[in-house]
Scaffold this motif. Structure first.
Motif, PDB file in Angstrom:
ATOM      1  N   MET A 135       0.928  -1.274   0.064  1.00 58.12           N
ATOM      2  CA  MET A 135       0.108  -0.011   0.014  1.00 58.12           C
ATOM      3  C   MET A 135       1.080   1.258  -0.050  1.00 58.12           C
ATOM      4  SD  MET A 135      -2.927   1.105   2.809  1.00 58.12           S
ATOM      5  CE  MET A 135      -3.698  -0.446   2.363  1.00 58.12           C
ATOM      6  N   THR A 136       0.484   2.221  -0.847  1.00 60.58           N
ATOM      7  CA  THR A 136       1.306   3.470  -0.917  1.00 60.58           C
ATOM      8  C   THR A 136       0.478   4.294  -0.695  1.00 60.58           C
ATOM      9  OG1 THR A 136       2.189   2.286  -2.920  1.00 60.58           O
ATOM     10  CG2 THR A 136       2.847   4.638  -2.466  1.00 60.58           C
ATOM     11  N   PHE A 137       1.152   5.550   0.044  1.00 61.36           N
ATOM     12  CA  PHE A 137       0.287   6.850   0.390  1.00 61.36           C
ATOM     13  C   PHE A 137       1.083   8.096  -0.016  1.00 61.36           C
ATOM     14  CE2 PHE A 137       0.025   3.893   4.072  1.00 61.36           C
ATOM     15  CZ  PHE A 137      -1.661   3.713   4.224  1.00 61.36           C
ATOM     16  N   LYS A 138       0.063   8.890  -0.567  1.00 62.67           N
ATOM     17  CA  LYS A 138       0.753  10.075  -1.232  1.00 62.67           C
ATOM     18  C   LYS A 138       0.964  11.095  -0.231  1.00 62.67           C
ATOM     19  CE  LYS A 138      -1.654   9.525  -5.567  1.00 62.67           C
ATOM     20  NZ  LYS A 138      -2.611  10.089  -6.497  1.00 62.67           N
ATOM     21  N   ARG A 139       0.207  11.089   0.858  1.00 59.24           N
ATOM     22  CA  ARG A 139       0.298  12.219   1.829  1.00 59.24           C
ATOM     23  C   ARG A 139      -0.074  11.577   3.321  1.00 59.24           C
ATOM     24  NH1 ARG A 139       1.528  17.433   3.069  1.00 59.24           N
ATOM     25  NH2 ARG A 139       1.579  18.013   0.978  1.00 59.24           N
ATOM     26  N   VAL A 140       0.746  11.704   4.258  1.00 57.86           N
ATOM     27  CA  VAL A 140       0.053  11.519   5.618  1.00 57.86           C
ATOM     28  C   VAL A 140       0.441  12.412   6.728  1.00 57.86           C
ATOM     29  CG1 VAL A 140       0.679   8.847   5.419  1.00 57.86           C
ATOM     30  CG2 VAL A 140       2.355  10.502   6.633  1.00 57.86           C
ATOM     31  N   ALA A 149       8.028   7.908   4.157  1.00 55.46           N
ATOM     32  CA  ALA A 149       8.315   8.963   3.168  1.00 55.46           C
ATOM     33  C   ALA A 149       9.688   8.600   2.046  1.00 55.46           C
ATOM     34  CB  ALA A 149       8.894  10.264   3.812  1.00 55.46           C
ATOM     35  N   ARG A 150      10.399   7.253   2.333  1.00 50.65           N
ATOM     36  CA  ARG A 150      11.257   6.782   1.620  1.00 50.65           C
ATOM     37  C   ARG A 150      10.734   6.593   0.418  1.00 50.65           C
ATOM     38  NH1 ARG A 150      13.483   4.343   6.726  1.00 50.65           N
ATOM     39  NH2 ARG A 150      15.223   5.808   7.308  1.00 50.65           N
ATOM     40  N   ASN A 151       9.350   6.196   0.247  1.00 52.86           N
ATOM     41  CA  ASN A 151       8.514   5.790  -0.851  1.00 52.86           C
ATOM     42  C   ASN A 151       7.923   6.745  -1.579  1.00 52.86           C
ATOM     43  OD1 ASN A 151       9.338   3.010  -0.301  1.00 52.86           O
ATOM     44  ND2 ASN A 151       7.747   2.656   1.133  1.00 52.86           N
ATOM     45  N   GLY A 152       8.361   8.045  -1.380  1.00 54.21           N
ATOM     46  CA  GLY A 152       7.587   9.186  -1.833  1.00 54.21           C
ATOM     47  C   GLY A 152       6.458   9.971  -1.165  1.00 54.21           C
ATOM     48  N   THR A 153       6.290   9.412   0.017  1.00 58.28           N
ATOM     49  CA  THR A 153       5.137   9.865   0.819  1.00 58.28           C
ATOM     50  C   THR A 153       5.447  11.160   1.374  1.00 58.28           C
ATOM     51  OG1 THR A 153       4.326   7.461   1.366  1.00 58.28           O
ATOM     52  CG2 THR A 153       3.747   9.387   2.818  1.00 58.28           C
ATOM     53  N   ARG A 154       4.420  12.116   1.439  1.00 57.30           N
ATOM     54  CA  ARG A 154       4.673  13.626   1.751  1.00 57.30           C
ATOM     55  C   ARG A 154       4.055  13.584   3.045  1.00 57.30           C
ATOM     56  NH1 ARG A 154       2.597  18.007  -2.227  1.00 57.30           N
ATOM     57  NH2 ARG A 154       3.721  19.239  -0.409  1.00 57.30           N
ATOM     58  N   ASN A 190      11.759  14.887   4.437  1.00 58.65           N
ATOM     59  CA  ASN A 190      11.325  16.504   4.416  1.00 58.65           C
ATOM     60  C   ASN A 190       9.968  16.452   5.148  1.00 58.65           C
ATOM     61  OD1 ASN A 190      10.773  19.154   4.034  1.00 58.65           O
ATOM     62  ND2 ASN A 190       9.707  18.788   2.324  1.00 58.65           N
ATOM     63  N   VAL A 191       9.885  16.932   6.520  1.00 59.60           N
ATOM     64  CA  VAL A 191       8.445  17.084   7.090  1.00 59.60           C
ATOM     65  C   VAL A 191       8.111  18.151   7.027  1.00 59.60           C
ATOM     66  CG1 VAL A 191       7.379  16.692   9.518  1.00 59.60           C
ATOM     67  CG2 VAL A 191       9.287  15.198   8.665  1.00 59.60           C
ATOM     68  N   GLU A 192       6.996  18.308   6.456  1.00 55.82           N
ATOM     69  CA  GLU A 192       6.175  19.766   6.496  1.00 55.82           C
ATOM     70  C   GLU A 192       5.509  19.982   7.902  1.00 55.82           C
ATOM     71  OE1 GLU A 192       3.716  19.717   3.057  1.00 55.82           O
ATOM     72  OE2 GLU A 192       5.138  18.922   1.727  1.00 55.82           O
ATOM     73  N   THR A 193       5.181  21.118   8.112  1.00 55.85           N
ATOM     74  CA  THR A 193       4.599  21.492   9.446  1.00 55.85           C
ATOM     75  C   THR A 193       3.159  22.071   9.233  1.00 55.85           C
ATOM     76  OG1 THR A 193       5.949  23.149   9.980  1.00 55.85           O
ATOM     77  CG2 THR A 193       6.526  21.106  10.630  1.00 55.85           C
ATOM     78  N   TYR A 194       2.248  21.847  10.288  1.00 52.39           N
ATOM     79  CA  TYR A 194       1.180  22.884  10.164  1.00 52.39           C
ATOM     80  C   TYR A 194       0.789  22.913  11.772  1.00 52.39           C
ATOM     81  CZ  TYR A 194      -3.620  24.331   8.714  1.00 52.39           C
ATOM     82  OH  TYR A 194      -4.515  25.052   8.411  1.00 52.39           O
TER      83      TYR A 194
END
Length: 142
Positions: free
Chosen positions: A1-6, A27-32, A74-78
Motif C-alpha cells: 500500500m502506498t500513500f501520497k500524503r500522511v 516518506a522513503r517511498n515518496g510519501t509527503r 522532508n517533514v512539512e508542518t502545520y
C-alpha cells in the motif's frame, strides 16, 4: 500500500515521535509527511489567549522538522487551531487531502486486557476523512 500524503499529530512526546518516525519511513517511498500540532481554542477562550500555546506548538513543530532531517525525510508542518484536538487533526487531514493519519496510542494495557482508546483517539478514528494507522510500543511510556 502506498500513500501520497500522511498527517501525523505531533505534540513532542515519545509516542508522537514514534508515529513521526514511522511516517518518515513511509516518506522513503515518496510519501509527503505533515506534522500537525493542534492549539485548542474552546469557545470560552478569550480572543488572542492562545498565543502561548501557539509558541509551544511552533517549537514542537521545529523538533518534528529536525527529526525528519535526521531521518532524511522532508517533514512539512502545520499549526492547526480547533476547539478539540481530534477536530483539528481530522480537519488538517481533510484540508491536506491526506491518504492516512499516522498516530500513536497513549494508553498502555497489559497483555490480554482490553485496549481502551482515549477520547481523542476514538474521535479521530470515528471521524477521520482517511485511513488511520496506529503505532503502539509496549516499551514506551505514555
Amino acid at each position: 500500500m502506498t500513500f501520497k500524503r500522511v498527517v501525523v499529530p505531533y505534540e513532542g512526546g515519545a509516542l508522537s515521535e514514534d508515529a513521526l518516525r514511522l511516517a518518515c519511513d513511509l516518506a522513503r517511498n515518496g510519501t509527503r509527511v505533515t506534522a500537525v500540532y493542534v492549539v485548542r481554542t474552546p469557545p470560552s477562550m478569550p480572543i488572542g489567549a492562545e498565543g502561548a500555546s501557539e509558541e509551544v506548538g511552533r517549537e514542537m513543530l521545529k523538533r518534528a522538522e529536525a527529526i525528519g532531517r535526521e531521518l532524511g525525510a522532508n517533514v512539512e508542518t502545520y499549526l492547526a487551531k480547533a476547539p478539540e484536538v481530534a477536530e483539528g487533526i481530522n480537519e488538517t487531514a481533510a484540508t491536506q487531502d491526506a491518504d492516512a493519519i499516522v498516530m500513536s496510542l497513549r494508553h498502555k494495557h497489559a497483555p490480554g486486557e482490553t485496549l481502551v482508546l482515549s477520547h481523542t483517539a476514538s474521535r479521530i478514528l470515528r471521524h477521520a476523512p482517511c485511513r488511520v494507522l496506529i503505532t503502539y510500543s509496549h516499551n514506551e511510556s505514555p
